[in-house]
Design an enzyme around this catalytic site. Structure first.
Site, mmCIF file in Angstrom:
data_model
loop_
_atom_site.group_PDB
_atom_site.id
_atom_site.type_symbol
_atom_site.label_atom_id
_atom_site.label_comp_id
_atom_site.label_asym_id
_atom_site.label_seq_id
_atom_site.Cartn_x
_atom_site.Cartn_y
_atom_site.Cartn_z
ATOM 1 N N HIS A 187 43.020 74.619 55.508
ATOM 2 C CA HIS A 187 41.662 74.255 55.940
ATOM 3 C C HIS A 187 41.470 74.553 57.433
ATOM 4 C CE1 HIS A 187 42.165 71.192 52.527
ATOM 5 N NE2 HIS A 187 41.200 71.988 52.111
ATOM 6 N N LYS A 219 38.006 63.820 41.108
ATOM 7 C CA LYS A 219 39.336 63.536 41.674
ATOM 8 C C LYS A 219 39.488 62.081 42.102
ATOM 9 C CE LYS A 219 39.763 68.190 43.563
ATOM 10 N NZ LYS A 219 39.724 69.012 44.784
ATOM 11 N N ARG A 257 40.590 81.824 48.043
ATOM 12 C CA ARG A 257 42.027 82.113 48.049
ATOM 13 C C ARG A 257 42.434 83.111 46.984
ATOM 14 N NH1 ARG A 257 43.723 76.255 47.116
ATOM 15 N NH2 ARG A 257 41.831 76.514 45.887
ATOM 16 N N SER A 298 45.517 70.638 48.761
ATOM 17 C CA SER A 298 45.828 69.262 49.166
ATOM 18 C C SER A 298 46.792 68.622 48.163
ATOM 19 C CB SER A 298 44.543 68.445 49.267
ATOM 20 O OG SER A 298 43.711 69.009 50.249
HETATM 21 N N1 COA Z 1 43.462 75.933 52.329
HETATM 22 C C1 COA Z 1 44.132 75.015 51.635
HETATM 23 N N2 COA Z 1 43.625 74.389 50.573
HETATM 24 C C2 COA Z 1 42.394 74.726 50.200
HETATM 25 C C3 COA Z 1 41.639 75.690 50.877
HETATM 26 C C4 COA Z 1 42.221 76.304 51.985
HETATM 27 N N3 COA Z 1 41.591 77.236 52.699
HETATM 28 N N4 COA Z 1 40.446 75.807 50.253
HETATM 29 C C5 COA Z 1 40.469 74.943 49.241
HETATM 30 N N5 COA Z 1 41.647 74.303 49.212
HETATM 31 C C6 COA Z 1 42.103 73.312 48.243
HETATM 32 C C7 COA Z 1 41.503 71.960 48.478
HETATM 33 O O1 COA Z 1 42.336 71.172 49.313
HETATM 34 C C8 COA Z 1 41.464 71.420 47.075
HETATM 35 O O2 COA Z 1 42.746 70.919 46.751
HETATM 36 P P1 COA Z 1 42.913 69.776 45.655
HETATM 37 O O3 COA Z 1 42.242 70.245 44.409
HETATM 38 O O4 COA Z 1 44.355 69.678 45.524
HETATM 39 O O5 COA Z 1 42.241 68.559 46.236
HETATM 40 C C9 COA Z 1 41.237 72.634 46.199
HETATM 41 O O6 COA Z 1 41.670 73.725 46.978
HETATM 42 C C10 COA Z 1 39.826 72.843 45.787
HETATM 43 O O7 COA Z 1 39.044 72.869 46.956
HETATM 44 P P2 COA Z 1 37.462 72.750 46.884
HETATM 45 O O8 COA Z 1 36.942 73.669 45.848
HETATM 46 O O9 COA Z 1 36.948 72.870 48.276
HETATM 47 O O10 COA Z 1 37.246 71.329 46.285
HETATM 48 P P3 COA Z 1 37.084 70.038 47.049
HETATM 49 O O11 COA Z 1 37.343 68.947 46.086
HETATM 50 O O12 COA Z 1 37.905 70.023 48.303
HETATM 51 O O13 COA Z 1 35.530 70.053 47.485
HETATM 52 C C11 COA Z 1 33.166 69.790 47.164
HETATM 53 C C12 COA Z 1 34.504 70.220 46.559
HETATM 54 C C13 COA Z 1 33.251 68.418 47.785
HETATM 55 C C14 COA Z 1 32.742 70.788 48.235
HETATM 56 C C15 COA Z 1 32.162 69.820 46.010
HETATM 57 O O14 COA Z 1 32.666 69.000 44.980
HETATM 58 C C16 COA Z 1 30.795 69.312 46.432
HETATM 59 O O15 COA Z 1 30.010 70.027 47.039
HETATM 60 N N6 COA Z 1 30.503 68.049 46.075
HETATM 61 C C17 COA Z 1 29.212 67.436 46.329
HETATM 62 C C18 COA Z 1 28.384 67.387 45.026
HETATM 63 C C19 COA Z 1 27.779 68.733 44.768
HETATM 64 O O16 COA Z 1 26.865 69.144 45.440
HETATM 65 N N7 COA Z 1 28.325 69.426 43.760
HETATM 66 C C20 COA Z 1 27.993 70.791 43.477
HETATM 67 C C21 COA Z 1 26.762 70.896 42.646
HETATM 68 S S1 COA Z 1 26.401 72.617 42.411
#
Ligand code: COA
Length: 171
Positions: free
Chosen positions: A22, A46, A98, A136
């Site tokens: 991140h 989650k 990724r 994560s």
């Molecule tokens: N380096 C390391 N890890 C990374 C990364 C990077 N560059 N990019 C993503 N990851 C990891 C994250 O840590 C996460 O790990 P985990 O699944 O073990 O927790 C995984 O990859 C998925 O990441 P991401 O897709 O960003 O999911 P998230 O849970 O961190 O975030 C939100 C998702 C919060 C952005 C999304 O759910 C959201 O927008 N929520 C609000 C409600 C909404 O509007 N929904 C969409 C409607 S269209």
């Protein structure tokens, strides 16, 4: 003449916890955008290890540890990302890409978000290849199984994870 960067971009995620992957994306985004808002949200799919407030503290500390606090703000939000952007008067979202397997979900999310808020644009950045396999959950798993995750996460996060592992072992 150096070009002035004025656009504010939002980097959303659950950041449970923030990792070097991140931070790499934030570092790259700072080269392009004027201000970055790291926006922490609850991913309803989650069960988090850290509360929103703890995750915020860990991100702020991590940014400090890497001298990256300038022009980077950390906020929490609830509800839809599209609504949060509208409320904040912002239109640009950053996401890290990724693997090919990330693409399908990202494509769906970007299009749905744009449907909810037509002004919204999502910009994808690729992390350094040394961080490509990080998530994560993987970093949490490493710590919970007794290995120090310092290669993958900033010192304050490593400390918090090792503390969680110790609490688990004491139970
Ligand atoms: N380096 C390391 N890890 C990374 C990364 C990077 N560059 N990019 C993503 N990851 C990891 C994250 O840590 C996460 O790990 P985990 O699944 O073990 O927790 C995984 O990859 C998925 O990441 P991401 O897709 O960003 O999911 P998230 O849970 O961190 O975030 C939100 C998702 C919060 C952005 C999304 O759910 C959201 O927008 N929520 C609000 C409600 C909404 O509007 N929904 C969409 C409607 S269209």
């Amino acid at each position: 003449m150096k070009q002035k960067k004025t656009v504010t971009a939002v980097y959303p995620g659950s950041f449970d916890p923030i990792t070097y992957g991140h931070l790499d994306i934030i570092r790259r985004a700072r080269e392009i955008f004027g201000t970055i808002v790291v926006a922490i949200s609850r991913n309803t799919a989650k069960t988090p290890m850290f509360s929103l407030e703890e995750r915020k503290i860990l991100i702020v500390q991590s940014l400090k540890e890497h001298s990256m606090t300038q022009d980077v703000h950390v906020e929490t939000f609830s509800g839809l990302l599209a609504d949060y952007l509208k409320q904040r008067g912002l239109t640009v979202v950053i996401r890290g890409l990724r693997f090919l397997s990330d693409f399908e979900y990202e494509f769906q999310m970007a299009l749905m978000n744009r449907r909810l808020y037509p002004k919204m644009e999502t910009v994808y950045l690729m992390p350094d290849e040394q961080h490509i396999y990080l998530s994560s959950s993987i970093v949490k798993e490493i710590a919970m199984n007794g290995k120090n995750p310092r290669e993958f996460a900033p010192p304050c996060v490593t400390k918090a994870l090792l503390k969680q592992a110790q609490l688990k072992n004491e139970k």
